[in-house]
Motif scaffolding. Structure first.
Motif, PDB file in Angstrom:
ATOM      1  N   ALA A 395     -16.637 -76.206  22.493  1.00  0.00           N
ATOM      2  CA  ALA A 395     -17.548 -75.390  21.683  1.00  0.00           C
ATOM      3  C   ALA A 395     -18.936 -76.024  21.632  1.00  0.00           C
ATOM      4  O   ALA A 395     -19.959 -75.336  21.713  1.00  0.00           O
ATOM      5  CB  ALA A 395     -16.982 -75.234  20.268  1.00  0.00           C
ATOM      6  N   LEU A 396     -18.963 -77.344  21.500  1.00  0.00           N
ATOM      7  CA  LEU A 396     -20.229 -78.084  21.454  1.00  0.00           C
ATOM      8  C   LEU A 396     -21.019 -77.906  22.739  1.00  0.00           C
ATOM      9  O   LEU A 396     -22.226 -77.650  22.717  1.00  0.00           O
ATOM     10  CB  LEU A 396     -19.928 -79.567  21.214  1.00  0.00           C
ATOM     11  CG  LEU A 396     -21.114 -80.520  21.022  1.00  0.00           C
ATOM     12  CD1 LEU A 396     -21.673 -80.376  19.624  1.00  0.00           C
ATOM     13  CD2 LEU A 396     -20.692 -81.953  21.264  1.00  0.00           C
ATOM     14  N   LEU A 397     -20.336 -78.017  23.880  1.00  0.00           N
ATOM     15  CA  LEU A 397     -21.007 -77.924  25.180  1.00  0.00           C
ATOM     16  C   LEU A 397     -21.334 -76.479  25.556  1.00  0.00           C
ATOM     17  O   LEU A 397     -22.272 -76.236  26.329  1.00  0.00           O
ATOM     18  CB  LEU A 397     -20.124 -78.560  26.261  1.00  0.00           C
ATOM     19  CG  LEU A 397     -19.906 -80.075  26.137  1.00  0.00           C
ATOM     20  CD1 LEU A 397     -18.869 -80.547  27.140  1.00  0.00           C
ATOM     21  CD2 LEU A 397     -21.204 -80.836  26.336  1.00  0.00           C
ATOM     22  N   SER A 398     -20.566 -75.538  25.019  1.00  0.00           N
ATOM     23  CA  SER A 398     -20.796 -74.130  25.362  1.00  0.00           C
ATOM     24  C   SER A 398     -21.996 -73.558  24.616  1.00  0.00           C
ATOM     25  O   SER A 398     -22.648 -72.622  25.102  1.00  0.00           O
ATOM     26  CB  SER A 398     -19.554 -73.294  25.035  1.00  0.00           C
ATOM     27  OG  SER A 398     -18.439 -73.742  25.774  1.00  0.00           O
ATOM     28  N   ALA A 399     -22.283 -74.111  23.440  1.00  0.00           N
ATOM     29  CA  ALA A 399     -23.347 -73.542  22.593  1.00  0.00           C
ATOM     30  C   ALA A 399     -24.705 -73.489  23.296  1.00  0.00           C
ATOM     31  O   ALA A 399     -25.366 -72.442  23.260  1.00  0.00           O
ATOM     32  CB  ALA A 399     -23.440 -74.324  21.280  1.00  0.00           C
ATOM     33  N   PRO A 400     -25.169 -74.573  23.951  1.00  0.00           N
ATOM     34  CA  PRO A 400     -26.472 -74.478  24.641  1.00  0.00           C
ATOM     35  C   PRO A 400     -26.471 -73.447  25.769  1.00  0.00           C
ATOM     36  O   PRO A 400     -27.479 -72.764  25.988  1.00  0.00           O
ATOM     37  CB  PRO A 400     -26.685 -75.897  25.194  1.00  0.00           C
ATOM     38  CG  PRO A 400     -25.816 -76.774  24.378  1.00  0.00           C
ATOM     39  CD  PRO A 400     -24.632 -75.940  24.016  1.00  0.00           C
ATOM     40  N   LEU A 401     -25.352 -73.307  26.467  1.00  0.00           N
ATOM     41  CA  LEU A 401     -25.275 -72.334  27.556  1.00  0.00           C
ATOM     42  C   LEU A 401     -25.419 -70.917  27.013  1.00  0.00           C
ATOM     43  O   LEU A 401     -26.109 -70.070  27.595  1.00  0.00           O
ATOM     44  CB  LEU A 401     -23.936 -72.468  28.297  1.00  0.00           C
ATOM     45  CG  LEU A 401     -23.652 -73.816  28.967  1.00  0.00           C
ATOM     46  CD1 LEU A 401     -22.262 -73.786  29.602  1.00  0.00           C
ATOM     47  CD2 LEU A 401     -24.693 -74.149  30.010  1.00  0.00           C
ATOM     48  N   GLU A 402     -24.747 -70.645  25.883  1.00  0.00           N
ATOM     49  CA  GLU A 402     -24.804 -69.311  25.300  1.00  0.00           C
ATOM     50  C   GLU A 402     -26.192 -69.015  24.731  1.00  0.00           C
ATOM     51  O   GLU A 402     -26.663 -67.879  24.774  1.00  0.00           O
ATOM     52  CB  GLU A 402     -23.755 -69.190  24.196  1.00  0.00           C
ATOM     53  CG  GLU A 402     -22.322 -69.265  24.721  1.00  0.00           C
ATOM     54  CD  GLU A 402     -21.304 -69.386  23.607  1.00  0.00           C
ATOM     55  OE1 GLU A 402     -21.716 -69.401  22.426  1.00  0.00           O
ATOM     56  OE2 GLU A 402     -20.102 -69.485  23.905  1.00  0.00           O
ATOM     57  N   LYS A 403     -26.842 -70.034  24.187  1.00  0.00           N
ATOM     58  CA  LYS A 403     -28.150 -69.827  23.570  1.00  0.00           C
ATOM     59  C   LYS A 403     -29.238 -69.630  24.617  1.00  0.00           C
ATOM     60  O   LYS A 403     -30.050 -68.696  24.515  1.00  0.00           O
ATOM     61  CB  LYS A 403     -28.501 -71.028  22.687  1.00  0.00           C
ATOM     62  CG  LYS A 403     -29.873 -70.945  22.034  1.00  0.00           C
ATOM     63  CD  LYS A 403     -29.954 -69.771  21.079  1.00  0.00           C
ATOM     64  CE  LYS A 403     -31.304 -69.697  20.384  1.00  0.00           C
ATOM     65  NZ  LYS A 403     -31.393 -68.549  19.470  1.00  0.00           N
TER      66      LYS A 403
END
Length: 693
Positions: A395-403
């Motif tokens: 979840a931590l690593l996915s957040a920048p990709l989604e943003k």
């Protein structure tokens, strides 16, 4: 030992008997009310309320009994309102009910009459409220005291001297209302906390469950506070929040601390939280080590994130109060104050902080990298993470990709790959797939060799054998899907500059050749085809008279790289695939007028055919590919073409089955007579083959 079923049955009997007592006394109370007999009405109401003195019922059963009694008290309150307008003054009623024999019924009646007293406005509301909240101290039994004070809160919440209220005046201010609710809240919380010490140690778990069922009684006070219109930011900051936090910290009870901190976050406005962030966060490190702080603090950051997302106009407030710095500092203090906090808890906090940062400071990549770095420091030395912690890392690593919808941004974060290092192999693959899917979804072009190298280092879980056993255990379809994703990614790599594109191809080659024999058949072909596209692009520029070709980005140099790459594939072994790629490269070399290169690729294909392809069906397929490709070639001179044609004819004649021989040799006959190419008209051999058929 006492049977639990027996206890439940006894409770049901006691509850039934108590309800019967309430109903019986309520009947006589109603009869007295109908005849305007105040003395008898008070006598029977006191007897009815005496049923609440029981200690035999669990909180759940006691609540049922309390509701029966409070329903009757509402009817009594209506009578008191009417009576105060007729013969008996409200002051006399207030004095009269204090003569009830037992203290618990007396206080219930006092609260009921007190509600009418406030409504009559014959005395300042603050004096009556203060009198009631002080008198309720007379009940120190935790369960009875909680319900009594809950009743007081219920009958008084619409009679507080709030701004705009009919009870506000010179003698009644908002501070009086705040003081009353805070005092009632403090006393209720003390009673609630004391419940854990009642009874034997063996029943502690049961008592905690019962206490949990009663938490809303205490929390309603905070809800009442949040509804007081007169509590502005200054009053909240200077009085309400410090007093509530003081009580929460000093009670030293993990259940109360967790619930009440969550209550504060849920019931008060987001704007207040933002402006009092330092005070609120300062309480977290003081909570008990067993309190689930990560959930409460994550909830606070989630609310602030939603507040920031609600309007762009509020963002300057976050910057003004330095919200990020305060939250980041608070998380560090909480982790330091709880050395036994599991990795999962710490990662959850940093994940929530990252979500907050992406909402409030999307342009501050340094903040994002700082959070990832802090997370790395926390999990350093823990080895590969497992279970809940890995989900939070994803979840931590996915957040920048989604943003950002852009892998380029993630590649700028120096701590991003370091966090991925702590994922176990299976989760590493999941995260690598998330990265690839993000690239596919946003059609991102990775356009430099440096970025490609960083990207492939990130997704190495899909490219190389991190754990051979995990690949063996993996479902074949899942493995195929993973590798097909990598193949599509390789096809997306592009740069207009041939020089840089060649560097990209070399970088990809270096990474994919670390893959095991199961991966290479998926990853090498897209690299070959991407390189062939580059060759055709360079050739097209040359045909248009471009002079920009450099010493390294030449078709000849690229063909050399491709030859080395396919040679690796031929040892996997998947000889049929390697042969196809050799022939594709030979045809491309033909288009570039590179006869020696084309001849070399055909030679490699022939060697592969002779040494690696033994199955008769595979031989037939391979021969048709060779013959078809050779027929399209125009670059070869007479000698080279003759050699390759005779080789193909010889292979055809040696096929296992006669029908296959005939068809293959017949196909070879066309290699000796090609109308559109000068010099390829060997009539004698063509006649011999045709005659043979």
């Amino acid at each position: 030992m006492i049977n639990n079923d027996g206890i439940v049955e006894d409770e049901e009997k006691w509850l039934t008997a108590a309800i019967a007592g309430i109903q019986q006394n309520a009947f006589y109370m109603h009869r007295a009310l109908d005849s305007n007999n105040i003395k008898d009405a008070l006598k029977y109401s006191a007897q009815m309320l005496s049923e609440l003195r029981t200690s035999r019922l669990s909180p759940h059963k006691y609540y049922e009994l309390y509701m029966r009694a409070s329903d009757e008290l509402r009817k009594l309150e209506i009578f008191f309102k009417e009576e105060s307008r007729r013969s008996c003054s409200i002051i006399e009623l207030y004095e009269l009910v204090q003569h009830a024999g037992n203290i618990l019924p007396r206080l219930y009646l006092l609260c009921t009459v007190g509600s009418v007293y406030i409504k009559s406005k014959e005395a300042p509301a603050k004096d009556i409220l203060k009198d009631l909240v002080e008198m309720c101290r007379g009940i120190q039994h935790p369960l009875r005291g909680l319900f009594l004070r809950s009743y007081l809160s219920q009958v008084s919440k619409d009679k507080l001297p709030d701004i705009g209220s009919e009870y506000e005046g010179d003698e009644n201010t908002v501070m009086d209302a705040v003081e009353f609710v805070l005092q009632n809240f403090t006393e209720m919380n003390k009673l609630w906390v004391r419940m854990q010490h009642q009874g034997s140690a063996r029943e502690k778990e049961k008592r905690e469950k019962e206490r949990n069922e009663l938490r809303d009684l205490v929390g309603k006070n905070l809800h009442v506070l949040s509804q007081i219109e007169g509590i502005d930011l200054e009053l909240y900051k200077d009085t309400v929040l410090p007093r509530v936090l003081e009580q929460i910290v000093n009670c030293k009870d993990d259940l109360a601390q967790y619930y009440l901190m969550d209550c504060i976050i849920q019931v008060f406005p987001d704007e207040y939280h933002l402006q009092t962030l330092e005070t609120l966060l300062g309480a977290f490190p003081q909570l008990q080590p067993s309190v689930d702080i990560k959930t409460v603090l994550s909830g606070l950051m989630e609310r602030l994130s939603s507040y920031a997302a609600s309007s762009i106009e509020v963002l300057p407030e976050f910057i003004q109060v330095e919200a990020f710095a305060k939250l980041n500092n608070a998380i560090g203090q909480v982790i330091e104050a709880q050395p036994d906090m599991p990795v999962f808890g710490a990662v959850t906090l940093y994940s929530a902080l990252l979500t907050f940062t992406l909402h409030v400071h999307p342009d501050r990549l340094d903040y994002v990298d700082q959070i990832l770095g802090a997370c790395v420091s926390k999990i350093a030395g823990k080895g590969k993470l497992e279970g809940k912690a890995t989900k939070q890392i994803v979840a931590l690593l996915s957040a920048p990709l989604e943003k950002y919808n852009d892998i380029d941004t993630a590649l700028k974060l120096s701590n991003y790959p370091q966090v991925m290092e702590y994922l176990d192999d299976s989760t590493n693959k999941v995260m690598s797939n998330v990265i690839i899917q993000s690239i596919m979804k946003n059609k991102t072009h990775i356009s430099t060799a440096e970025k490609v190298g960083a990207l492939f280092e990130l997704i190495k879980g899909l490219i190389k054998d991190l754990d051979a056993d995990s690949d063996d255990e993996m479902d074949e379809d899942d493995f195929t899907d993973e590798q097909n994703s990598v193949a599509r990614l390789i096809q997306m790599l592009y740069n207009d500059d041939p020089e840089e594109m060649l560097k990209i191809i070399c970088t990809v080659k270096k990474h994919i050749l670390t893959g095991g024999p199961k991966r290479l058949p998926f990853t090498i072909p897209p690299l070959i085809y991407n390189a062939l596209k580059l060759i055709r692009r360079i050739q097209s520029q040359d045909d248009n008279g471009s002079e920009e070709e450099t010493a390294s980005a030449t078709p000849k140099k690229i063909f050399q790289i491709l030859n080395q790459t396919i040679e690796v594939l031929s040892t996997v072994p998947v000889p049929d695939l390697a042969l196809r790629l050799y022939l594709e490269c030979a045809e491309a070399a033909n288009d570039c007028d590179l006869e020696p290169v084309a001849y070399e690729f055909f030679t490699q294909a022939y060697i592969l055919y002779e040494e690696e392809i033994s199955d008769s069906k595979a031989q037939v397929t391979a021969l048709y590919l060779i013959i078809g490709t050779l027929q399209r070639m125009h670059i070869f001179g007479v000698e080279n073409r003759d050699t390759l044609t005779h080789k193909a004819t010889g292979y055809s004649a040696k096929l296992l089955k006669k029908p296959d021989q005939c068809r293959a040799v017949y196909a070879c006959s066309h290699l000796f007579w090609v109308d559109d190419q000068d010099g390829i008209k060997d009539g004698e051999r063509y006649k011999i083959i045709i005659t043979f058929f």
